[in-house]
Design a protein around this motif. Structure first.
Motif, PDB file in Angstrom:
ATOM      1  N   LEU A 143       0.834  -1.205   0.000  1.00 57.83           N
ATOM      2  CA  LEU A 143       0.000   0.000   0.000  1.00 57.83           C
ATOM      3  C   LEU A 143       0.865   1.249   0.000  1.00 57.83           C
ATOM      4  O   LEU A 143       1.940   1.258   0.622  1.00 57.83           O
ATOM      5  N   ASP A 144       0.401   2.306  -0.654  1.00 57.62           N
ATOM      6  CA  ASP A 144       1.165   3.553  -0.562  1.00 57.62           C
ATOM      7  C   ASP A 144       0.918   4.188   0.806  1.00 57.62           C
ATOM      8  O   ASP A 144       0.048   3.743   1.567  1.00 57.62           O
ATOM      9  N   GLU A 145       1.676   5.220   1.071  1.00 53.85           N
ATOM     10  CA  GLU A 145       1.686   5.760   2.430  1.00 53.85           C
ATOM     11  C   GLU A 145       0.303   6.231   2.868  1.00 53.85           C
ATOM     12  O   GLU A 145      -0.161   5.939   3.974  1.00 53.85           O
ATOM     13  N   GLU A 146      -0.381   6.972   2.004  1.00 52.99           N
ATOM     14  CA  GLU A 146      -1.697   7.508   2.362  1.00 52.99           C
ATOM     15  C   GLU A 146      -2.686   6.376   2.625  1.00 52.99           C
ATOM     16  O   GLU A 146      -3.471   6.410   3.577  1.00 52.99           O
ATOM     17  N   ASP A 158      -4.508  -3.044   9.233  1.00 53.06           N
ATOM     18  CA  ASP A 158      -3.765  -4.282   8.970  1.00 53.06           C
ATOM     19  C   ASP A 158      -3.962  -4.745   7.518  1.00 53.06           C
ATOM     20  O   ASP A 158      -4.237  -5.920   7.252  1.00 53.06           O
ATOM     21  N   GLY A 159      -3.863  -3.798   6.596  1.00 55.55           N
ATOM     22  CA  GLY A 159      -3.979  -4.131   5.163  1.00 55.55           C
ATOM     23  C   GLY A 159      -5.395  -4.065   4.625  1.00 55.55           C
ATOM     24  O   GLY A 159      -5.594  -4.103   3.408  1.00 55.55           O
ATOM     25  N   ALA A 160      -6.385  -3.981   5.500  1.00 50.45           N
ATOM     26  CA  ALA A 160      -7.778  -3.858   5.023  1.00 50.45           C
ATOM     27  C   ALA A 160      -8.045  -2.399   4.654  1.00 50.45           C
ATOM     28  O   ALA A 160      -7.709  -1.493   5.421  1.00 50.45           O
ATOM     29  N   VAL A 161      -8.593  -2.195   3.465  1.00 55.71           N
ATOM     30  CA  VAL A 161      -8.883  -0.840   3.004  1.00 55.71           C
ATOM     31  C   VAL A 161     -10.365  -0.709   2.670  1.00 55.71           C
ATOM     32  O   VAL A 161     -11.027  -1.699   2.321  1.00 55.71           O
ATOM     33  N   ALA A 162     -10.873   0.521   2.792  1.00 57.02           N
ATOM     34  CA  ALA A 162     -12.290   0.762   2.485  1.00 57.02           C
ATOM     35  C   ALA A 162     -12.420   2.014   1.625  1.00 57.02           C
ATOM     36  O   ALA A 162     -11.672   2.983   1.801  1.00 57.02           O
ATOM     37  N   TYR A 163     -13.370   1.960   0.714  1.00 58.26           N
ATOM     38  CA  TYR A 163     -13.669   3.111  -0.154  1.00 58.26           C
ATOM     39  C   TYR A 163     -15.182   3.206  -0.298  1.00 58.26           C
ATOM     40  O   TYR A 163     -15.904   2.199  -0.184  1.00 58.26           O
ATOM     41  N   LEU A 181     -11.736   7.316  -6.260  1.00 56.52           N
ATOM     42  CA  LEU A 181     -12.729   6.682  -5.401  1.00 56.52           C
ATOM     43  C   LEU A 181     -12.496   7.220  -3.990  1.00 56.52           C
ATOM     44  O   LEU A 181     -11.348   7.406  -3.577  1.00 56.52           O
ATOM     45  N   THR A 182     -13.569   7.452  -3.246  1.00 57.17           N
ATOM     46  CA  THR A 182     -13.420   8.159  -1.970  1.00 57.17           C
ATOM     47  C   THR A 182     -12.936   7.221  -0.864  1.00 57.17           C
ATOM     48  O   THR A 182     -13.632   6.266  -0.500  1.00 57.17           O
ATOM     49  N   PRO A 183     -11.767   7.494  -0.297  1.00 58.51           N
ATOM     50  CA  PRO A 183     -11.266   6.617   0.773  1.00 58.51           C
ATOM     51  C   PRO A 183     -12.107   6.768   2.044  1.00 58.51           C
ATOM     52  O   PRO A 183     -12.623   7.848   2.343  1.00 58.51           O
ATOM     53  N   LEU A 184     -12.219   5.664   2.772  1.00 56.13           N
ATOM     54  CA  LEU A 184     -12.891   5.664   4.079  1.00 56.13           C
ATOM     55  C   LEU A 184     -11.914   5.051   5.094  1.00 56.13           C
ATOM     56  O   LEU A 184     -11.660   3.841   5.059  1.00 56.13           O
ATOM     57  N   PRO A 185     -11.360   5.889   5.975  1.00 55.63           N
ATOM     58  CA  PRO A 185     -10.424   5.341   6.972  1.00 55.63           C
ATOM     59  C   PRO A 185     -11.141   4.343   7.895  1.00 55.63           C
ATOM     60  O   PRO A 185     -12.256   4.606   8.360  1.00 55.63           O
ATOM     61  N   ILE A 186     -10.484   3.232   8.141  1.00 57.81           N
ATOM     62  CA  ILE A 186     -11.058   2.226   9.033  1.00 57.81           C
ATOM     63  C   ILE A 186     -10.010   1.782  10.063  1.00 57.81           C
ATOM     64  O   ILE A 186      -8.810   2.003   9.881  1.00 57.81           O
ATOM     65  N   ARG A 214      -4.684   0.340  -3.938  1.00 59.20           N
ATOM     66  CA  ARG A 214      -3.467   0.434  -3.128  1.00 59.20           C
ATOM     67  C   ARG A 214      -2.916   1.853  -3.108  1.00 59.20           C
ATOM     68  O   ARG A 214      -1.959   2.138  -2.412  1.00 59.20           O
ATOM     69  N   ALA A 215      -3.504   2.732  -3.925  1.00 61.06           N
ATOM     70  CA  ALA A 215      -3.001   4.118  -4.032  1.00 61.06           C
ATOM     71  C   ALA A 215      -4.141   5.099  -3.774  1.00 61.06           C
ATOM     72  O   ALA A 215      -4.419   5.995  -4.580  1.00 61.06           O
ATOM     73  N   ALA A 216      -4.837   4.898  -2.675  1.00 56.80           N
ATOM     74  CA  ALA A 216      -5.867   5.840  -2.208  1.00 56.80           C
ATOM     75  C   ALA A 216      -6.990   6.058  -3.215  1.00 56.80           C
ATOM     76  O   ALA A 216      -7.617   7.103  -3.254  1.00 56.80           O
ATOM     77  N   GLY A 217      -7.222   5.042  -4.073  1.00 62.26           N
ATOM     78  CA  GLY A 217      -8.357   5.122  -4.991  1.00 62.26           C
ATOM     79  C   GLY A 217      -8.090   5.911  -6.248  1.00 62.26           C
ATOM     80  O   GLY A 217      -9.020   6.268  -6.977  1.00 62.26           O
ATOM     81  N   LYS A 218      -6.832   6.163  -6.552  1.00 61.25           N
ATOM     82  CA  LYS A 218      -6.442   6.957  -7.730  1.00 61.25           C
ATOM     83  C   LYS A 218      -7.070   6.406  -9.023  1.00 61.25           C
ATOM     84  O   LYS A 218      -7.134   5.198  -9.222  1.00 61.25           O
ATOM     85  N   VAL A 219      -7.492   7.312  -9.906  1.00 55.08           N
ATOM     86  CA  VAL A 219      -8.064   6.903 -11.192  1.00 55.08           C
ATOM     87  C   VAL A 219      -6.942   6.390 -12.097  1.00 55.08           C
ATOM     88  O   VAL A 219      -5.934   7.081 -12.290  1.00 55.08           O
TER      89      VAL A 219
END
Lengths: 581, 195
Positions: free
Chosen positions: B104-107, B114-119, B166-171, B152-157
């Motif tokens: 994952l990138d820094e953002e 723990d690697g789980a991401v939400a958008y 895509l809108t990130p949702l911190p979890i 992996r890059a904050a939802g970049k197009v």
């Protein structure tokens, strides 16, 4: 203007700029649209989706003709400010033009000058999903117009002001229902139908009172248990079986019958819903007063290719092999040119011949028209199957046209494309896609040695033979067709943004103009103050672009890449008739 | 909030009502002061995330149930205290995936658990749910108009007509129960909406 100000204060979504003198006068003398006029529109006007109830897309106007069309020039243009697929015809009633855009906006313009009369913007729900963000036009009756929206409302507007008179919810958009069709006016009723088969809706046609918006009838394309044809569904599959309505039905005023084309069955894989699946991929003849299905004909059973047959058959009187036939003609997405015969309470099969390469249908029953399939070409669950034509078919929704003068039908076809599909079982979630297949499951290939894809074809309906065709080596074809009494056929639909005119008899290219965007709009023609105009909306998007994306993946030298978007109304006239000069 | 969709038949009478309201207060004030119903609210800090469909529909998503580099699952936010599932607007729908944190990138890593991401699951182009994953390219794919995003890059197009990411949702992880929790509201607006 006092009334207008009050209206704007009311938070309305109509913006009127009708203070300009000529434009305002144009609206004040607005000609009421009677049903008599709809049955027999004046040649100078284009009052409905295909010009006339029979769906022929033909105008007898002939000032612009095969001998002078090379002198066609743009007279005015108008930017809609909206992107995505602009598909509606410019509707013209005695000098007033109405266009609709994606997002269910309606714009009234002075047809001669392009001045804005008013603009209606609908506030759509914030969470509306638009898989097919488009609108196919407005219907006229009296001093009102009617528009069907992507949030599944039928809206009546005052044609002079754009003021909303009523807005009636046809069905809940959250379930995946939406509308893209131009409504049909018949017997004081406004007929519509619901899209959304890709979300697993149960498709239906419906009618509303033109004055009040009261619902009058609703007829599902798919029978419930106990209704005729219900034995062609298994279990509960009928509840989510698709059979959408996408396009304005054609209409026979003599018998008061609306002929709706219906969409594919849902989900895509036929073995997920065993049976013929009536009345998907069909034409249904509906009594406009009661909604009763008088007759139906299914073009192909247990659809498994996403070949919806939403374009309704055009109604044409033809003479074939010495027999006069009140025909219904449908160039199908399944790649066959179907001719049927319409009778008061019956639809008879006449003929079905392929107009593009088809390796699925091996035989057509000469009595019933029921096709036999090569089962190895029929997609089914958990296997990848290849077939021709592709899932976009031999011709998608863009309407063909018929010329009364040449006796020919002009078909915007896609040849040499094959596809593959695989699918899997999936849970139905209301409002979510219910295809049973994902991106990885859809394949598109060019037939080996293919030298073109798009192809405008002319067929003589008397002989049922192809007379000429015009190929597009580097483009697919998504162009609705207009035929005129000047023996000219107009069409856009290619990825090079051209709008073209062909000789209706020979197929020779006579004129072309590069526009701002690709053209998937329905062209129309009209006359004001002695000048004939050709009008069309450019505005590429929706499936034309989806196919472009897919073709770019299969062919490195495919022209165009992403076609620029943005809606613009273009209006043309002969150079020496251009009122601006 | 869409006005027309709340009414079976909106017409002149309703318009007159609005005209009256407009005369009594500054434009827009009447509507702007109405807080959205809890059901319609975007994900709030502390919300659970419950599966939309399939096995375990309605159940909170546990970190361990997410397979690394598997296609996304869809979830609704759910208010823990009242039990309200915020499914009143489809813009509230969330997609969840899990990756090796090192990829994952820094953002993205900052907002991941723990690697789980939400958008937000809603494509900013035409608001279709982004329901497909192209594993070979590692991009999320919208089936409607082919927009693609890098999870992996904050939802970049990375492709298609989408005008923004895509809108990130911190979890974060609720260590006790092993379930994923909303750590912060959406980082930006969702779909075509103003919020």
């Amino acid at each position: 203007m006092k009334g207008l100000k009050a209206f704007l204060l009311a938070g309305a979504m109509t913006v009127s700029v009708a203070g300009m003198t000529h434009a305002w006068a144009q609206v004040q003398k607005y000609s009421d649209v009677t049903e008599e006029r709809l049955r027999s529109p004046e040649p100078r006007n284009w009052l409905m989706y295909r010009g006339t109830y029979d769906g022929q897309g033909y105008s007898p106007l002939d000032q612009i003709n095969a001998s002078n069309v090379a002198d066609l020039v743009p007279v005015w243009t108008y930017s809609t400010g909206v992107t995505e697929g602009h598909q509606s015809p410019p509707i013209v009633n005695d000098g007033v033009m109405f266009i609709s855009t994606p997002q269910a906006q309606v714009i009234a313009l002075d047809a001669k000058t392009g001045e804005t009369l008013w603009r209606y913007k609908r506030t759509l729900p914030e969470d509306l999903t638009q898989l097919h963000p488009t609108n196919r036009g407005v219907a006229l009756l009296g001093d009102r117009l009617y528009v069907a929206t992507t949030d599944c409302f039928l809206v009546a507007l005052d044609a002079k002001t754009g003021k909303e008179i009523w807005a009636r919810e046809v069905e809940d958009y959250r379930k995946g229902n939406y509308m893209t069709l131009e409504p049909l006016v018949a017997h004081g009723k406004i007929l519509v139908g619901s899209s959304g088969g890709e979300y697993g809706i149960r498709g239906f046609a419906a009618a509303y009172d033109a004055k009040t918006g009261e619902p009058l009838w609703r007829t599902y394309t798919i029978p419930a248990p106990g209704e005729p044809g219900s034995n062609t569904w298994s279990g509960d599959t009928w509840k989510t079986g698709g059979g959408s309505i996408w396009i304005t039905p054609t209409y026979d005023p003599e018998t008061n019958t609306a002929y709706y084309g219906t969409g594919n069955a849902a989900p895509w894989m036929g073995d997920a819903r065993p049976g013929d699946n009536l009345n998907t991929a069909s034409v249904i003849a509906v009594d406009a007063d009661t909604g009763k299905i008088k007759a139906s004909h299914q073009y192909h059973w247990n659809d498994s290719w996403d070949w919806d047959e939403v374009d309704p058959p055009m109604l044409v009187d033809i003479n074939r092999n010495g027999h006069a036939i009140k025909a219904m003609v449908h160039p199908g997405r399944n790649g066959y040119l179907w001719t049927l015969e319409r009778k008061p309470n019956e639809i008879d099969f006449v003929s079905g011949v392929p107009f593009v390469r088809n390796n699925v249908i091996t035989k057509v029953d000469p009595e019933t028209g029921r096709p036999t399939y090569d089962e190895s070409r029929k997609p089914h669950l958990d296997a990848r199957v290849e077939f021709c034509p592709s899932l976009w078919g031999g011709k998608d929704w863009p309407p063909a046209a018929y010329s009364k003068k040449t006796g020919m039908i002009y078909v915007p076809a896609n040849e040499n494309l094959c596809g593959s599909l695989s699918g899997h079982k999936m849970d139905y979630v209301p409002g979510q896609l219910f295809l049973g297949a994902g991106l990885e499951d859809i394949g598109l290939t060019l037939y080996p040695g293919a030298d073109h894809v798009g192809e405008l074809q002319a067929w003589d309906l008397s002989t049922n033979k192809k007379v000429w065709s015009y190929p597009f080596p580097k483009s697919q074809l998504w162009g609705p067709v207009l035929a005129t009494g000047g023996d000219v056929v107009f069409m856009g639909g290619t990825n090079d943004r051209m709008f073209r005119a062909f000789d209706a008899k020979s197929g020779k290219l006579l004129w072309s103009q590069k526009l701002n965007s690709g053209v998937t709009g329905v062209p129309s023609t009209f006359e004001v103050d002695g000048t004939q105009y050709i009008a069309v909306q450019a505005g590429w998007g929706v499936d034309a672009q989806r196919m472009q994306d897919s073709l770019a993946k299969v062919s490195a030298d495919w022209q165009g890449g992403t076609v620029p978007q943005g809606g613009v109304v273009w209006v043309f006239a002969l150079r020496n008739k251009n009122p601006a000069q | 909030m869409n006005e027309a969709s709340d009414l079976k038949c909106s017409g002149v009478g309703r318009r007159a009502l609005l005209a009256g309201a407009a005369a009594l207060m500054p434009a827009g004030a009447a509507l702007a002061q109405q807080p959205p119903a809890p059901k319609n609210m975007r994900p709030q800090e502390g919300d659970l995330l419950v599966r939309v469909s399939g096995e375990g529909a309605g159940e909170p998503v546990k970190l361990d149930s997410l397979v690394i580099n598997a296609p996304q699952i869809l979830a609704w936010p759910k208010d823990k205290a009242s039990g309200t599932v915020r499914d009143g607007s489809r813009l509230n729908q969330v997609l969840l995936m899990r990756f090796d944190p090192a990829t994952l990138d820094e953002e993205t890593r900052e907002h991941a658990a723990d690697g789980a991401v939400a958008y937000g699951a809603t494509c900013p182009h035409a608001q279709c749910p982004v329901t497909e994953y192209r594993k070979d390219l590692g991009v999320l794919h919208c089936p409607c108009h082919n927009s693609e995003f890098d999870p992996r890059a904050a939802g970049k197009v990375t492709g298609g007509p989408a005008p923004r990411r895509l809108t990130p949702l911190p979890i974060r992880l609720d260590a006790g129960e092993g379930v994923l929790i909303v750590a912060h509201p959406f980082l930006g607006k969702v779909g075509l909406s103003a919020t």
